[in-house]
Design a protein around this motif. Structure first.
Motif, PDB file in Angstrom:
ATOM      1  N   ARG A   1       9.974   0.354 -10.076  1.00 49.23           N
ATOM      2  CA  ARG A   1       9.045   1.232  -9.084  1.00 49.23           C
ATOM      3  C   ARG A   1      10.109   2.470  -9.184  1.00 49.23           C
ATOM      4  O   ARG A   1       9.513   3.708  -9.068  1.00 49.23           O
TER       5      ARG A   1
ATOM      6  N   ARG B   1       2.800   2.668  -9.357  1.00 49.34           N
ATOM      7  CA  ARG B   1       2.798   1.224  -8.853  1.00 49.34           C
ATOM      8  C   ARG B   1       2.924   1.041  -7.498  1.00 49.34           C
ATOM      9  O   ARG B   1       2.243   0.153  -7.021  1.00 49.34           O
TER      10      ARG B   1
ATOM     11  N   SER C   1       8.153   3.866 -12.052  1.00 46.84           N
ATOM     12  CA  SER C   1       6.708   4.087 -11.881  1.00 46.84           C
ATOM     13  C   SER C   1       6.274   4.212 -10.488  1.00 46.84           C
ATOM     14  O   SER C   1       5.832   3.220 -10.126  1.00 46.84           O
TER      15      SER C   1
ATOM     16  N   VAL D   1      -2.633  -3.236  -7.888  1.00 50.64           N
ATOM     17  CA  VAL D   1      -1.681  -4.073  -8.878  1.00 50.64           C
ATOM     18  C   VAL D   1      -2.330  -5.576  -8.308  1.00 50.64           C
ATOM     19  O   VAL D   1      -2.317  -6.090  -7.379  1.00 50.64           O
TER      20      VAL D   1
END
Length: 382
Positions: free
Chosen positions: A122, A128, A125, A133
């Motif tokens: 995370r 995310r 990213s 998800v």
């Protein structure tokens, strides 16, 4: 020694009031002594209770207590697997490992490593944290998507009704494999005392996180997920200047983006840009001299622009000709599918003649845009 009858005569001469006073004093001393003893015991009990409370609080902390015994066993089993291989592990240690779908001897990192890996992923990213998800158990996942709706019309009492039908299409999201490997000497694995296995897992996680971040933002869709900025269907807004924002009222461009999105999506939307772009926008003010980008007034709250949070994504474009430096929308319209989490395969054979062990790390993840109508992106162009 005085005769007994003299003692009796002396006691008989004592004033009765004095005897009562003395008896009351003795009784008071006895009661005070008992009360003191009780208070002392109560104080000790309170100290014991406080001590038990502190111990209980410590036991309830993450990583301590019976609830995490299995995690510790899995961690030790994974370290044993990494250092010596499954052939030299005990039965209990083998049971503690989770076998992956790879029948050739792959093992997933234990849950304790998994938690750390999620945090590291995370870090690179941020998509995310906001995207939809899901985990899948097949080679791909398909979603029907409505492209057209029925149409109603006003009619007279006996007038023929017109026919209308909804239309649909199907989108497919397939996971792609991300992999690497590292070689470590056998002696180093046997002799290291500084958690080499944990460092290796953290390094794998960092590498995979960086690659995932780039793919989720600008992935081409060829052997990698399709990025949100390269997916088709998102409406574009132009800055009106060839290589930058307009010099006069540049914030009007972002205000136009905000109101170009339907209200229900704008209320759930976030701004996504890199830190360089954010540094430029931070300098903009409204007609009253107030900055448009507002810092949080409480700990943990996000930085906001026009009332919506700003997500810093290092993989977003800088401001430049024909670049896309800003995205606004509801990131739940972008879907990430996880097929296989980060797994590690220990290969002690390929480099055995060199005294090395090879660790193969891999994951399978895909992503795609499911709701292009929830986004709007900015293009630097006239």
């Amino acid at each position: 020694m005085k005769p007994h009858y003299e003692l009796e005569l002396k006691e008989a001469d004592t004033d009765p009031a004095e005897l009562v006073t003395k008896a009351l004093a003795d009784f008071k001393d006895a009661v005070d002594g008992r009360l003191t003893a009780i208070e002392t015991k109560a104080a000790n009990d309170n100290k014991l209770a406080d001590r038990l409370d502190r111990i209980e609080a410590k036991m309830n902390r993450p990583g301590i207590g019976a609830a995490n015994d299995n995690d510790d066993l899995e961690r030790k089993a994974f370290i044993s697997f990494a250092r010596r291989g499954v052939e030299r592990m005990g039965a209990d240690e083998q049971k503690a490992l989770t076998v992956s779908t790879d029948a050739s001897g792959g093992y997933l990192a234990p849950e304790q490593f998994g938690n750390e890996l999620i945090k590291l992923l995370r870090q690179y990213s941020p998509v995310r944290q906001y995207a939809n998800v899901v985990s899948i158990g097949a080679a791909e996942i398909k979603y029907p998507r409505r492209t057209g709706s029925t149409v109603a019309s006003w009619v007279d009492e006996t007038e023929d009704r017109s026919e209308s039908e909804p239309s649909f299409e199907q989108i497919t999201i397939a996971p792609f494999e991300l992999a690497t490997h590292s070689d470590v000497s056998t002696q180093l694995l046997e002799d290291n005392a500084y958690n080499l296995e944990g460092e290796l897992a953290a390094d794998f996680a960092e590498t995979f996180g960086i690659k995932e971040a780039a793919a989720f933002v600008k992935g081409s869709g060829v052997k990698q997920p399709t990025g949100i900025m390269t997916a088709a269907g998102i409406t574009e807004v132009k800055t009106g200047a060839a290589a930058t924002f307009p010099t006069s009222n540049p914030a009007d461009v972002l205000i136009g983006m905000y109101h170009a999105l339907p209200g229900v999506h704008a209320q759930n939307g976030v701004w996504m840009m890199n830190r360089t772009t954010l540094g430029t926008i931070r300098q903009w003010k409204d007609g009253n001299g107030r900055y448009l980008v507002l810092d949080p007034i409480s700990a943990g709250a996000p930085v906001t622009l026009l009332g919506r949070p700003i997500v810093e994504a290092i993989d977003m474009d800088d401001i430049g000709a024909n670049k896309y430096p800003v995205l606004f929308g509801d990131l739940k319209g972008y879907r990430i599918v996880d097929r296989v989490g980060l797994s590690v395969l220990r290969d002690p054979y390929s480099l055995a003649t060199k005294g090395q062990v090879r660790f193969h790390a891999r994951t399978r993840v895909g992503a795609g845009l499911t709701h292009p109508d929830r986004f709007i992106k900015l293009k630097v162009a006239a």
